[in-house]
Design an enzyme around this catalytic site. Sequence first.
Site, PDB file in Angstrom:
ATOM      1  N   ARG A  26       0.839  -1.209   0.000  1.00 32.28           N
ATOM      2  CA  ARG A  26       0.000   0.000   0.000  1.00 32.28           C
ATOM      3  C   ARG A  26       0.875   1.261   0.000  1.00 32.28           C
ATOM      4  O   ARG A  26       0.958   1.980  -0.982  1.00 32.28           O
ATOM      5  CB  ARG A  26      -0.934  -0.018   1.221  1.00 32.28           C
ATOM      6  N   ASP A  27       1.563   1.525   1.086  1.00 34.31           N
ATOM      7  CA  ASP A  27       2.336   2.779   1.202  1.00 34.31           C
ATOM      8  C   ASP A  27       3.457   2.812   0.164  1.00 34.31           C
ATOM      9  O   ASP A  27       3.799   3.857  -0.375  1.00 34.31           O
ATOM     10  CB  ASP A  27       2.930   2.881   2.615  1.00 34.31           C
ATOM     11  N   HIS A 218       5.490   4.655  12.602  1.00 37.47           N
ATOM     12  CA  HIS A 218       5.586   4.491  11.142  1.00 37.47           C
ATOM     13  C   HIS A 218       6.619   5.504  10.636  1.00 37.47           C
ATOM     14  O   HIS A 218       6.334   6.686  10.523  1.00 37.47           O
ATOM     15  CB  HIS A 218       4.184   4.780  10.586  1.00 37.47           C
ATOM     16  N   HIS A 220       9.569   6.886   7.925  1.00 41.07           N
ATOM     17  CA  HIS A 220      10.191   6.892   6.589  1.00 41.07           C
ATOM     18  C   HIS A 220      11.669   7.236   6.788  1.00 41.07           C
ATOM     19  O   HIS A 220      12.048   7.789   7.820  1.00 41.07           O
ATOM     20  CB  HIS A 220       9.496   7.910   5.681  1.00 41.07           C
ATOM     21  N   CYS A 251       5.166   9.224  -0.230  1.00 39.82           N
ATOM     22  CA  CYS A 251       3.774   9.651  -0.147  1.00 39.82           C
ATOM     23  C   CYS A 251       3.540  10.667  -1.243  1.00 39.82           C
ATOM     24  O   CYS A 251       4.247  11.658  -1.332  1.00 39.82           O
ATOM     25  CB  CYS A 251       3.456  10.259   1.222  1.00 39.82           C
ATOM     26  N   ASN A 260       9.846   4.249   2.726  1.00 38.32           N
ATOM     27  CA  ASN A 260       9.591   3.896   4.120  1.00 38.32           C
ATOM     28  C   ASN A 260      10.845   3.227   4.661  1.00 38.32           C
ATOM     29  O   ASN A 260      11.683   2.738   3.916  1.00 38.32           O
ATOM     30  CB  ASN A 260       8.475   2.854   4.191  1.00 38.32           C
TER      31      ASN A 260
HETATM   32  N1  COA Z   1     -13.491   4.673  -3.498  1.00 43.46           N
HETATM   33  C1  COA Z   1     -13.757   4.888  -4.812  1.00 43.46           C
HETATM   34  N2  COA Z   1     -14.160   6.074  -5.304  1.00 43.46           N
HETATM   35  C2  COA Z   1     -14.359   7.071  -4.419  1.00 43.46           C
HETATM   36  C3  COA Z   1     -14.108   6.899  -3.053  1.00 43.46           C
HETATM   37  C4  COA Z   1     -13.663   5.649  -2.600  1.00 43.46           C
HETATM   38  N3  COA Z   1     -13.399   5.438  -1.320  1.00 43.46           N
HETATM   39  N4  COA Z   1     -14.383   8.061  -2.441  1.00 43.46           N
HETATM   40  C5  COA Z   1     -14.782   8.929  -3.371  1.00 43.46           C
HETATM   41  N5  COA Z   1     -14.761   8.334  -4.579  1.00 43.46           N
HETATM   42  C6  COA Z   1     -15.102   8.933  -5.878  1.00 43.46           C
HETATM   43  C7  COA Z   1     -16.447   9.599  -5.853  1.00 43.46           C
HETATM   44  O1  COA Z   1     -17.465   8.693  -6.190  1.00 43.46           O
HETATM   45  C8  COA Z   1     -16.290  10.687  -6.904  1.00 43.46           C
HETATM   46  O2  COA Z   1     -16.343  10.099  -8.181  1.00 43.46           O
HETATM   47  P1  COA Z   1     -16.978  10.891  -9.451  1.00 43.46           P
HETATM   48  O3  COA Z   1     -16.041  12.046  -9.680  1.00 43.46           O
HETATM   49  O4  COA Z   1     -16.911   9.868 -10.528  1.00 43.46           O
HETATM   50  O5  COA Z   1     -18.334  11.289  -9.009  1.00 43.46           O
HETATM   51  C9  COA Z   1     -14.829  11.129  -6.705  1.00 43.46           C
HETATM   52  O6  COA Z   1     -14.178   9.993  -6.114  1.00 43.46           O
HETATM   53  C10 COA Z   1     -14.706  12.338  -5.797  1.00 43.46           C
HETATM   54  O7  COA Z   1     -15.417  12.086  -4.578  1.00 43.46           O
HETATM   55  P2  COA Z   1     -15.552  13.118  -3.382  1.00 43.46           P
HETATM   56  O8  COA Z   1     -16.392  12.485  -2.343  1.00 43.46           O
HETATM   57  O9  COA Z   1     -15.958  14.466  -3.919  1.00 43.46           O
HETATM   58  O10 COA Z   1     -14.119  13.139  -2.795  1.00 43.46           O
HETATM   59  P3  COA Z   1     -12.896  14.159  -2.969  1.00 43.46           P
HETATM   60  O11 COA Z   1     -12.645  14.498  -4.400  1.00 43.46           O
HETATM   61  O12 COA Z   1     -13.069  15.253  -1.992  1.00 43.46           O
HETATM   62  O13 COA Z   1     -11.720  13.178  -2.475  1.00 43.46           O
HETATM   63  C11 COA Z   1     -11.029  11.303  -1.122  1.00 43.46           C
HETATM   64  C12 COA Z   1     -11.706  12.671  -1.164  1.00 43.46           C
HETATM   65  C13 COA Z   1     -10.792  10.979   0.333  1.00 43.46           C
HETATM   66  C14 COA Z   1     -11.972  10.286  -1.737  1.00 43.46           C
HETATM   67  C15 COA Z   1      -9.724  11.344  -1.957  1.00 43.46           C
HETATM   68  O14 COA Z   1      -9.003  12.496  -1.631  1.00 43.46           O
HETATM   69  C16 COA Z   1      -8.871  10.137  -1.716  1.00 43.46           C
HETATM   70  O15 COA Z   1      -9.237   9.012  -2.058  1.00 43.46           O
HETATM   71  N6  COA Z   1      -7.675  10.321  -1.139  1.00 43.46           N
HETATM   72  C17 COA Z   1      -6.786   9.235  -0.813  1.00 43.46           C
HETATM   73  C18 COA Z   1      -5.400   9.724  -0.717  1.00 43.46           C
HETATM   74  C19 COA Z   1      -4.472   8.623  -0.282  1.00 43.46           C
HETATM   75  O16 COA Z   1      -4.734   7.439  -0.370  1.00 43.46           O
HETATM   76  N7  COA Z   1      -3.302   9.032   0.188  1.00 43.46           N
HETATM   77  C20 COA Z   1      -2.302   8.156   0.604  1.00 43.46           C
HETATM   78  C21 COA Z   1      -2.443   7.755   2.011  1.00 43.46           C
HETATM   79  S1  COA Z   1      -1.281   8.619   3.058  1.00 43.46           S
HETATM   80 ZN    ZN Z   2       4.064   6.112   5.159  1.00 47.81          ZN
END
Ligand code: COA
Ligand code: ZN
Length: 319
Positions: A26-27, A218, A220, A251, A260
């Site tokens: 994942r990370d 955790h 890095h 990240c 990491n």
């Molecule tokens: N799985 C799949 N699709 C998702 C989802 C999920 N968990 N959450 C939201 N979506 C989709 C929505 O359906 C929407 O799709 P559309 O544009 O086709 O309608 C789109 O993503 C945007 O959704 P929204 O609720 O407006 O979210 P956002 O744009 O504000 O994004 C997160 C918020 C949290 C979903 C997004 O920023 C994200 O997934 N971030 C993860 C970052 C990450 O993993 N970082 C690493 C870890 S440190």
């Molecule tokens: Zn990390």
Amino acid sequence: MSISATGLPSLNGLPTAVKIVEVGPRDGLQNEALPIDTATKIDFITKLAEAGLPEVEASSFVSPKAIPQLGDAVAVFQQLPQRLGTVFSALVPNSKGLERAIQAGVKRIAVFTAASESFTKRNINMSIQDSLDTFAPVVKDAHAAGMSVRGYVSTAFVCPYEGKIAKEKVREVTENLLAMGVDEVSLGDTIGAATPKDVVETVGYVLQTVPKDKIALHFHDTYGTALANVLTGLQLGIAKFDSSAGGLGGCPYAPGASGNLATEDLVYMLNGMGIQTGVDLNKVADASLVIEKQLGKTLPSKQLQRIKASRAARASAAP
Ligand code: COA
Ligand code: ZN
């Protein structure tokens, strides 16, 4: 470090066993631009389980637009090896992610926020408070679905946008997550800039109100301080550490964050200190080599490179 009865420095009193949470799939992979196919991920994860890692964070149920590399999370979970006794977990940012995780048969999830407002906004497009409000029903529904839940606090020491993070904020977010019902909180040095002084100050402060067994660390290794930080964590009594096979990782929302802490390097150090992990160093290297080959680049783990060199020397010495 304590001082023994003889007056010599001593490492007595450290935890005798450590749980390593492997976060490479994942990370690690979320930071790689080159798409890795699902079958290769399954091979990688299976080898990690065979190495004896008790928990492997296998993917993320986040928006595939945010992290395209992990868009196959459902397919990954449907094909994981189930016989090896390893718990497979995944990140979930919201109820949509939880729905997908339930569909995929996930047993353990992790919700993730940060101790820095700017980082949280860039990473999950929420304020810290909004993220906590989003997670409360996710944790409740996950428990109702029979899952266990971990929490992450990213940028717990230093933030790429805000600099040094206040220890009070880290403790506040940690306590909020625990009050919600997560069973442990992993404090992340997301950009790998912390030193043992930061670990003593922040983790020491958190431990004034939070039991040790609720905290994982955790690290890095961006600035080369990860193992020193682990030793400091051990001295504070922490016995859970996250690491990534080969040192894969970074990240995408933390510019400059390199890999990491490498699982191989962590296992080597803990083995040398007589601290049990149940993890086979050579088998972790076998897993890392699957990904190293696919990515076509050298991974940063020092132990991985040493193992490769010694295998190559043995192969060329063989008749
Ligand atoms: N799985 C799949 N699709 C998702 C989802 C999920 N968990 N959450 C939201 N979506 C989709 C929505 O359906 C929407 O799709 P559309 O544009 O086709 O309608 C789109 O993503 C945007 O959704 P929204 O609720 O407006 O979210 P956002 O744009 O504000 O994004 C997160 C918020 C949290 C979903 C997004 O920023 C994200 O997934 N971030 C993860 C970052 C990450 O993993 N970082 C690493 C870890 S440190
Ligand atoms: Zn990390």
